[in-house]
Scaffold this motif. Structure first.
Motif, PDB file in Angstrom:
ATOM      1  N   TYR A  32      88.473  42.396 -13.960  1.00  0.00           N
ATOM      2  CA  TYR A  32      87.890  41.424 -13.055  1.00  0.00           C
ATOM      3  C   TYR A  32      88.837  40.804 -11.903  1.00  0.00           C
ATOM      4  O   TYR A  32      88.719  40.043 -11.429  1.00  0.00           O
ATOM      5  CB  TYR A  32      87.307  40.395 -13.930  1.00  0.00           C
ATOM      6  CG  TYR A  32      85.973  40.588 -14.560  1.00  0.00           C
ATOM      7  CD1 TYR A  32      84.765  40.648 -13.877  1.00  0.00           C
ATOM      8  CD2 TYR A  32      86.013  40.971 -15.854  1.00  0.00           C
ATOM      9  CE1 TYR A  32      83.532  41.210 -14.570  1.00  0.00           C
ATOM     10  CE2 TYR A  32      84.834  41.378 -16.486  1.00  0.00           C
ATOM     11  CZ  TYR A  32      83.672  41.454 -15.588  1.00  0.00           C
ATOM     12  OH  TYR A  32      82.403  41.827 -16.444  1.00  0.00           O
ATOM     13  N   ASN A  34      90.634  41.530  -9.437  1.00  0.00           N
ATOM     14  CA  ASN A  34      90.302  41.304  -8.013  1.00  0.00           C
ATOM     15  C   ASN A  34      88.900  40.673  -7.435  1.00  0.00           C
ATOM     16  O   ASN A  34      88.887  40.250  -6.545  1.00  0.00           O
ATOM     17  CB  ASN A  34      89.989  42.779  -7.462  1.00  0.00           C
ATOM     18  CG  ASN A  34      91.507  43.573  -7.542  1.00  0.00           C
ATOM     19  OD1 ASN A  34      92.533  43.015  -7.501  1.00  0.00           O
ATOM     20  ND2 ASN A  34      91.410  45.067  -7.617  1.00  0.00           N
ATOM     21  N   ALA A  35      87.980  40.422  -8.436  1.00  0.00           N
ATOM     22  CA  ALA A  35      86.882  39.890  -8.234  1.00  0.00           C
ATOM     23  C   ALA A  35      87.059  38.184  -8.443  1.00  0.00           C
ATOM     24  O   ALA A  35      86.119  37.710  -7.706  1.00  0.00           O
ATOM     25  CB  ALA A  35      85.615  40.313  -9.339  1.00  0.00           C
ATOM     26  N   LEU A  36      88.049  37.958  -9.099  1.00  0.00           N
ATOM     27  CA  LEU A  36      88.090  36.463  -9.250  1.00  0.00           C
ATOM     28  C   LEU A  36      89.168  35.835  -8.456  1.00  0.00           C
ATOM     29  O   LEU A  36      90.375  36.532  -8.245  1.00  0.00           O
ATOM     30  CB  LEU A  36      88.676  36.304 -10.922  1.00  0.00           C
ATOM     31  CG  LEU A  36      87.675  36.822 -12.051  1.00  0.00           C
ATOM     32  CD1 LEU A  36      88.323  36.577 -13.374  1.00  0.00           C
ATOM     33  CD2 LEU A  36      86.328  35.922 -11.798  1.00  0.00           C
ATOM     34  N   ASP A  37      88.890  34.949  -7.945  1.00  0.00           N
ATOM     35  CA  ASP A  37      89.870  34.060  -6.991  1.00  0.00           C
ATOM     36  C   ASP A  37      90.363  32.756  -7.696  1.00  0.00           C
ATOM     37  O   ASP A  37      89.449  32.392  -8.739  1.00  0.00           O
ATOM     38  CB  ASP A  37      89.061  33.768  -5.651  1.00  0.00           C
ATOM     39  CG  ASP A  37      89.671  33.001  -4.627  1.00  0.00           C
ATOM     40  OD1 ASP A  37      89.939  31.802  -4.643  1.00  0.00           O
ATOM     41  OD2 ASP A  37      90.530  33.802  -3.703  1.00  0.00           O
ATOM     42  N   THR A  40      87.455  30.457  -7.770  1.00  0.00           N
ATOM     43  CA  THR A  40      86.258  30.859  -8.632  1.00  0.00           C
ATOM     44  C   THR A  40      85.988  29.824  -9.598  1.00  0.00           C
ATOM     45  O   THR A  40      86.870  29.327 -10.490  1.00  0.00           O
ATOM     46  CB  THR A  40      86.460  32.316  -9.128  1.00  0.00           C
ATOM     47  OG1 THR A  40      86.824  33.255  -8.303  1.00  0.00           O
ATOM     48  CG2 THR A  40      85.130  32.661 -10.141  1.00  0.00           C
ATOM     49  N   SER A  71      87.599  25.638 -11.768  1.00  0.00           N
ATOM     50  CA  SER A  71      88.230  26.571 -11.127  1.00  0.00           C
ATOM     51  C   SER A  71      89.328  27.230 -12.329  1.00  0.00           C
ATOM     52  O   SER A  71      89.776  26.865 -13.109  1.00  0.00           O
ATOM     53  CB  SER A  71      88.610  26.015  -9.867  1.00  0.00           C
ATOM     54  OG  SER A  71      89.817  25.371 -10.137  1.00  0.00           O
ATOM     55  N   LYS A  87      92.853  35.046 -15.227  1.00  0.00           N
ATOM     56  CA  LYS A  87      92.046  36.017 -14.862  1.00  0.00           C
ATOM     57  C   LYS A  87      91.567  36.983 -15.840  1.00  0.00           C
ATOM     58  O   LYS A  87      90.431  37.464 -15.967  1.00  0.00           O
ATOM     59  CB  LYS A  87      92.523  36.407 -13.805  1.00  0.00           C
ATOM     60  CG  LYS A  87      92.318  35.726 -12.379  1.00  0.00           C
ATOM     61  CD  LYS A  87      92.852  36.572 -11.082  1.00  0.00           C
ATOM     62  CE  LYS A  87      92.823  35.364 -10.085  1.00  0.00           C
ATOM     63  NZ  LYS A  87      93.187  36.311  -8.629  1.00  0.00           N
ATOM     64  N   TYR A 101      80.791  33.369 -13.989  1.00  0.00           N
ATOM     65  CA  TYR A 101      81.607  33.136 -13.012  1.00  0.00           C
ATOM     66  C   TYR A 101      80.953  33.071 -11.530  1.00  0.00           C
ATOM     67  O   TYR A 101      79.914  33.764 -11.456  1.00  0.00           O
ATOM     68  CB  TYR A 101      82.796  33.511 -12.892  1.00  0.00           C
ATOM     69  CG  TYR A 101      82.988  35.078 -12.700  1.00  0.00           C
ATOM     70  CD1 TYR A 101      83.108  35.638 -11.179  1.00  0.00           C
ATOM     71  CD2 TYR A 101      82.612  35.893 -13.439  1.00  0.00           C
ATOM     72  CE1 TYR A 101      82.822  36.569 -10.551  1.00  0.00           C
ATOM     73  CE2 TYR A 101      82.737  37.186 -13.003  1.00  0.00           C
ATOM     74  CZ  TYR A 101      82.901  37.611 -11.513  1.00  0.00           C
ATOM     75  OH  TYR A 101      82.874  38.806 -11.190  1.00  0.00           O
ATOM     76  N   ARG A 102      81.223  32.238 -10.690  1.00  0.00           N
ATOM     77  CA  ARG A 102      80.767  32.241  -9.463  1.00  0.00           C
ATOM     78  C   ARG A 102      81.859  32.300  -8.337  1.00  0.00           C
ATOM     79  O   ARG A 102      82.645  31.012  -8.289  1.00  0.00           O
ATOM     80  CB  ARG A 102      79.805  30.921  -9.160  1.00  0.00           C
ATOM     81  CG  ARG A 102      79.340  31.376  -7.607  1.00  0.00           C
ATOM     82  CD  ARG A 102      78.082  30.403  -7.468  1.00  0.00           C
ATOM     83  NE  ARG A 102      77.591  30.760  -6.168  1.00  0.00           N
ATOM     84  CZ  ARG A 102      76.356  30.235  -5.582  1.00  0.00           C
ATOM     85  NH1 ARG A 102      75.666  29.753  -6.568  1.00  0.00           N
ATOM     86  NH2 ARG A 102      75.876  30.633  -4.414  1.00  0.00           N
ATOM     87  N   SER A 103      82.134  33.318  -7.735  1.00  0.00           N
ATOM     88  CA  SER A 103      83.454  33.234  -6.605  1.00  0.00           C
ATOM     89  C   SER A 103      82.850  32.422  -5.441  1.00  0.00           C
ATOM     90  O   SER A 103      81.673  32.325  -5.165  1.00  0.00           O
ATOM     91  CB  SER A 103      83.402  34.837  -6.205  1.00  0.00           C
ATOM     92  OG  SER A 103      83.906  35.514  -7.213  1.00  0.00           O
ATOM     93  N   THR A 105      81.963  30.969  -1.639  1.00  0.00           N
ATOM     94  CA  THR A 105      81.630  31.890  -0.791  1.00  0.00           C
ATOM     95  C   THR A 105      82.650  32.079   0.357  1.00  0.00           C
ATOM     96  O   THR A 105      83.418  31.249   0.714  1.00  0.00           O
ATOM     97  CB  THR A 105      80.566  31.056  -0.178  1.00  0.00           C
ATOM     98  OG1 THR A 105      80.908  29.713   0.225  1.00  0.00           O
ATOM     99  CG2 THR A 105      79.330  30.722  -0.883  1.00  0.00           C
TER     100      THR A 105
END
Length: 126
Positions: A32, A34-37, A40, A71, A87, A101-103, A105
Motif C-alpha cells: 500500500y 504508493n496508495a498511502l499519502d 491519508t 493522518s 505505511k 483509510y481514505r486518501s 482528494t
C-alpha cells in the motif's frame, strides 16, 4: 584515532533511528506504500480490545485511530517512526481488517490565478 564523547562515528553509539523501523516492518516495503499519502486518514473499524493480541505498534495504531480519523503523518509522529514504516504497518492493518483509510482528494488543477493576483496586489499596497 582518538574518540571524544559524542563522536558520531564512535563504535559504541546507538545505531540510530533507522534500525527500529526496519525491525518493525521486518524489512518489507508493503503493497500500500504508493496508495498511502502522509495526509491519508486512517480510522479503526474494530474495537481496541480486538487489537490486544497484535504487536505493540499495531495495537498503538488501532488505539490512536479509535473513534476519529488520524493522518499517517500524525501516526508517524506519535509512534516516532518513519512515514514509510507506518505505511507498511497501516497496510498490514488494512489487510487484517482492523483499519480503513481514505486518501486525500487530489487538488484541483492549481491555485486560482485571480486569487493569487489579488493577494499579490494586496501585498504591493502594503
Amino acid at each position: 584515532m582518538n574518540y571524544h564523547q559524542g563522536d558520531p562515528w564512535e563504535a559504541d553509539d546507538d545505531p540510530g533511528p533507522l534500525v527500529r523501523p526496519f525491525a518493525v516492518t521486518r524489512g518489507r516495503a508493503g503493497k500500500y506504500v504508493n496508495a498511502l499519502d502522509m495526509l491519508t486518514l486512517v480510522v479503526a473499524v474494530r474495537a481496541e480490545t480486538e487489537a490486544a493480541t497484535l504487536d505493540r505498534e499495531y495495537a498503538e495504531i488501532v488505539r490512536l485511530c479509535q473513534g476519529r480519523p488520524i493522518s499517517i503523518a500524525e501516526l508517524a509522529a506519535h509512534l516516532n517512526l518513519l512515514l514509510a514504516a507506518v505505511k507498511v504497518l497501516i497496510g498490514d492493518l488494512v489487510d487484517s481488517g482492523h483499519v480503513i483509510y481514505r486518501s486525500p482528494t487530489p487538488a484541483a488543477s492549481g491555485p486560482d490565478p485571480e486569487l493569487l493576483q489579488a493577494v499579490l496586489d494586496g501585498i504591493r499596497r502594503l
